[in-house]
Design an enzyme around this catalytic site. Structure first.
Site, mmCIF file in Angstrom:
data_model
loop_
_atom_site.group_PDB
_atom_site.id
_atom_site.type_symbol
_atom_site.label_atom_id
_atom_site.label_comp_id
_atom_site.label_asym_id
_atom_site.label_seq_id
_atom_site.Cartn_x
_atom_site.Cartn_y
_atom_site.Cartn_z
ATOM 1 N N TYR A 38 13.473 87.494 55.717
ATOM 2 C CA TYR A 38 12.681 88.292 54.776
ATOM 3 C C TYR A 38 13.631 88.963 53.793
ATOM 4 O O TYR A 38 13.726 90.179 53.705
ATOM 5 C CB TYR A 38 11.835 89.308 55.551
ATOM 6 C CG TYR A 38 10.559 89.703 54.828
ATOM 7 C CD1 TYR A 38 9.492 88.821 54.753
ATOM 8 C CD2 TYR A 38 10.443 90.948 54.208
ATOM 9 C CE1 TYR A 38 8.326 89.164 54.085
ATOM 10 C CE2 TYR A 38 9.274 91.303 53.539
ATOM 11 C CZ TYR A 38 8.227 90.407 53.487
ATOM 12 O OH TYR A 38 7.071 90.746 52.826
ATOM 13 N N VAL A 40 15.078 87.513 49.977
ATOM 14 C CA VAL A 40 14.575 87.384 48.602
ATOM 15 C C VAL A 40 13.438 86.350 48.542
ATOM 16 O O VAL A 40 12.333 86.649 48.086
ATOM 17 C CB VAL A 40 15.718 87.001 47.630
ATOM 18 C CG1 VAL A 40 15.180 86.951 46.199
ATOM 19 C CG2 VAL A 40 16.862 87.999 47.708
ATOM 20 N N HIS A 124 16.387 74.961 49.958
ATOM 21 C CA HIS A 124 17.677 74.548 49.405
ATOM 22 C C HIS A 124 18.142 73.335 50.207
ATOM 23 O O HIS A 124 17.911 73.275 51.428
ATOM 24 C CB HIS A 124 18.662 75.710 49.570
ATOM 25 C CG HIS A 124 19.856 75.662 48.660
ATOM 26 N ND1 HIS A 124 19.984 74.778 47.617
ATOM 27 C CD2 HIS A 124 20.993 76.414 48.654
ATOM 28 C CE1 HIS A 124 21.133 75.003 46.999
ATOM 29 N NE2 HIS A 124 21.761 75.987 47.612
ATOM 30 N N ASP A 208 21.267 72.659 41.905
ATOM 31 C CA ASP A 208 21.112 74.105 42.071
ATOM 32 C C ASP A 208 22.470 74.815 42.023
ATOM 33 O O ASP A 208 22.629 75.840 41.345
ATOM 34 C CB ASP A 208 20.402 74.405 43.401
ATOM 35 C CG ASP A 208 19.973 75.854 43.501
ATOM 36 O OD1 ASP A 208 18.921 76.206 42.945
ATOM 37 O OD2 ASP A 208 20.715 76.650 44.107
HETATM 38 N N1 LIG Z 1 17.424 84.160 46.442
HETATM 39 C C1 LIG Z 1 16.584 83.344 45.808
HETATM 40 O O1 LIG Z 1 15.788 83.757 44.959
HETATM 41 C C2 LIG Z 1 16.579 81.868 46.113
HETATM 42 C C3 LIG Z 1 16.005 80.962 45.172
HETATM 43 C C4 LIG Z 1 15.825 79.621 45.548
HETATM 44 C C5 LIG Z 1 16.258 79.193 46.797
HETATM 45 N N2 LIG Z 1 16.856 80.079 47.667
HETATM 46 C C6 LIG Z 1 17.233 79.617 49.000
HETATM 47 O O2 LIG Z 1 16.331 80.232 49.930
HETATM 48 C C7 LIG Z 1 17.009 80.491 51.170
HETATM 49 C C8 LIG Z 1 16.941 81.972 51.480
HETATM 50 O O3 LIG Z 1 17.714 82.652 50.506
HETATM 51 P P1 LIG Z 1 17.559 84.222 50.237
HETATM 52 O O4 LIG Z 1 18.378 84.503 49.012
HETATM 53 O O5 LIG Z 1 16.122 84.600 50.263
HETATM 54 O O6 LIG Z 1 18.291 84.801 51.529
HETATM 55 P P2 LIG Z 1 18.870 86.280 51.762
HETATM 56 O O7 LIG Z 1 20.331 86.288 51.472
HETATM 57 O O8 LIG Z 1 18.012 87.240 51.035
HETATM 58 O O9 LIG Z 1 18.714 86.415 53.352
HETATM 59 C C9 LIG Z 1 17.471 86.243 54.013
HETATM 60 C C10 LIG Z 1 17.469 86.952 55.341
HETATM 61 O O10 LIG Z 1 18.502 86.475 56.200
HETATM 62 C C11 LIG Z 1 18.689 87.491 57.156
HETATM 63 N N3 LIG Z 1 19.998 87.315 57.797
HETATM 64 C C12 LIG Z 1 21.221 87.333 57.173
HETATM 65 N N4 LIG Z 1 22.186 87.128 58.086
HETATM 66 C C13 LIG Z 1 21.568 86.976 59.297
HETATM 67 C C14 LIG Z 1 22.024 86.709 60.601
HETATM 68 N N5 LIG Z 1 23.301 86.537 60.873
HETATM 69 N N6 LIG Z 1 21.101 86.614 61.602
HETATM 70 C C15 LIG Z 1 19.787 86.756 61.331
HETATM 71 N N7 LIG Z 1 19.307 86.992 60.101
HETATM 72 C C16 LIG Z 1 20.173 87.092 59.098
HETATM 73 C C17 LIG Z 1 18.604 88.808 56.382
HETATM 74 O O11 LIG Z 1 18.104 89.820 57.228
HETATM 75 C C18 LIG Z 1 17.640 88.469 55.262
HETATM 76 O O12 LIG Z 1 16.377 89.036 55.484
HETATM 77 C C19 LIG Z 1 18.426 79.960 50.973
HETATM 78 O O13 LIG Z 1 18.446 78.625 51.417
HETATM 79 C C20 LIG Z 1 18.631 80.017 49.456
HETATM 80 O O14 LIG Z 1 19.602 79.122 48.986
HETATM 81 C C21 LIG Z 1 17.022 81.405 47.341
HETATM 82 C C1 LIG Z 2 17.821 82.233 41.896
HETATM 83 C C2 LIG Z 2 18.780 81.042 41.924
HETATM 84 C C3 LIG Z 2 20.082 81.404 41.249
HETATM 85 O O1 LIG Z 2 18.167 79.979 41.212
HETATM 86 C C4 LIG Z 2 18.974 80.508 43.361
HETATM 87 O O2 LIG Z 2 19.446 79.183 43.299
HETATM 88 C C5 LIG Z 2 19.839 81.312 44.292
HETATM 89 O O3 LIG Z 2 20.648 80.687 44.988
HETATM 90 O O4 LIG Z 2 19.677 82.540 44.368
HETATM 91 MG MG LIG Z 3 20.876 78.615 44.668
HETATM 92 MG MG LIG Z 4 18.298 78.037 42.115
#
Ligand SMILES: NC(=O)c1ccc[n+]([C@@H]2O[C@H](COP(=O)([O-])OP(=O)(O)OC[C@H]3O[C@@H](n4cnc5c(N)ncnc54)[C@H](O)[C@@H]3O)[C@@H](O)[C@H]2O)c1
Ligand SMILES: CC(C)(O)[C@@H](O)C(=O)O
Ligand SMILES: [Mg+2]
Ligand SMILES: [Mg+2]
Length: 349
Positions: A38, A40, A124, A208
């Protein structure tokens, strides 16, 4: 899937007209979607799914800020909010939305719950593509699918609340049940995507990683810094340098580019800007293209993935990262930015 023409190339895409929400609900009516993490993407995707009428639960380690945020967002401990393992046990679809580094660490605790017929979902291609480095290899009986929103989870939620949507790519790495396609597309629509375009895990992660290091974040910050510094070195005030580098871009030009394209922008600025932009764009392209080629190579060889894994596994990485982020935040340009944002009429007073 609809075949649409993108500038002369035909692509198979899924639109909301062709795959409406009702159809997505029907496809997933017997499923429990467990959103693990939970941070981003977790909130954006789980709240959109919940508001769209799907059966969603959240799995998050207890006791931290993310757990508290989930409670504030209306997830109820013991009913719709659980520890990671319990959510993975209850879910028929496991949306693995921990940070990419945490996915590697937690994988041995998730794997036992991936029983035949379930689906493992990523946003991802990282964990699966680089599995020689992550050890994330799904059992044979589960579908392995991906929906990758092309933007921040924060925007995914905001746009959903405005009745809009972020485009997402989708991919199937393993179709164990014969239902992987309908599952992945239904989830893509359910999380609030605009349209969905097809990819595979490798192309998703390569594009990405290139995009976020390139025009989305790395390159753009580099260009901002270069122009801001040159203006400042030549005696322009922070206000002038910031407005000419960032504020005009985000407040005036990019919304117009979003609506109409950069081609329209070139046709609708002063004749002076038009001549100059046409003359200088090729110089900038030629200067940065070799950097983009190096970047893509670094992604394709796995060097970028390894750097991310190595950095995130260092004990003191958080501390070092905070320091780097603070330097950026303390730079004159972003300090000036805070003052400029305060002075926007909608923020003033
Ligand atoms: N951030 C974005 O907007 C975005 C966009 C597209 C794709 N993604 C992908 O979505 C996935 C999630 O990314 P995110 O940025 O939401 O993640 P994040 O960095 O926000 O982390 C998500 C959760 O992981 C938990 N966490 C971290 N370390 C932990 C551990 N050791 N044990 C248990 N829980 C742990 C944290 O409590 C956090 O709630 C990734 O694969 C990322 O590449 C992210
Ligand atoms: C939001 C982004 C940059 O597109 C994503 O790829 C991430 O890793 O946070
Ligand atoms: Mg990315
Ligand atoms: Mg991206």
């Amino acid at each position: 899937m609809a075949m649409l023409n993108f500038g002369g190339t035909e692509e198979k895409v899924v639109t909301r007209e062709e795959f409406p929400l009702e159809k997505a609900r029907e496809v997933l009516k017997d499923e429990t979607i467990a959103v693990i993490g939970y941070g981003v993407q977790g909130p954006g995707q789980s709240l959109n799914l919940r508001d769209n009428g799907f059966n969603v639960i959240v799995g998050q380690r207890k006791g931290g800020a993310s757990w508290d945020k989930a409670v504030q967002d209306g997830w109820v401990p013991g009913e719709t909010l659980f520890e990671i393992e319990e959510a993975a046990d209850r879910g028929t679809i496991i949306q693995y939305l921990l940070s990419d580094a945490a996915q590697i660490e937690v994988w041995p605790r998730i794997k036992p719950y991936l029983t035949p017929g379930k689906a493992l979902y990523f946003s991802h291609g990282f964990g699966i593509t680089y599995n020689d480095r992550t050890n994330i290899v799904a059992p044979e009986g589960v579908d392995v699918i991906l929906v990758a929103p092309k933007g921040s989870g924060t925007s995914l939620r905001r746009l959903f609340l405005e009745g809009r949507g972020l485009n997402s790519s989708f991919a199937i790495d393993q179709d164990a049940t014969g239902r992987a396609f309908e599952r992945v597309v239904a989830l893509g629509i359910g999380v609030g995507s605009g349209y969905l375009f097809e990819t595979d895990f490798k192309r998703e992660v390569y594009s990405d990683l290139t995009g976020e290091r390139g025009t989305l974040m790395g390159a753009i910050q580099g260009i901002f810094e270069a122009q801001y510094d040159v203006l400042r070195a030549n005696g322009h005030s922070p206000s002038e340098a910031f407005n000419e580098t960032v504020e005009e871009l985000t407040q005036s030009l990019m919304p117009l580019v979003a609506e109409n394209g950069m081609d329209w922008m070139y046709a609708n600025c002063s004749t002076t800007a038009q001549r100059g932009a046409l003359d200088w764009k090729d110089k900038f392209r030629d200067a940065v293209k070799p950097v983009f080629e190096d970047l893509y190579e670094s992604v394709a060889t796995g060097q970028e993935a390894q750097r991310s894994i190595d950095s995130n596994s260092q004990k003191d990485y958080r501390v070092k990262l905070e320091k780097e982020l603070k330097e950026l935040s303390d730079s004159e340009m972003w300090q000036a930015g805070r003052t400029v944002r305060k002075l926007r009429p909608e923020n003033a007073g």
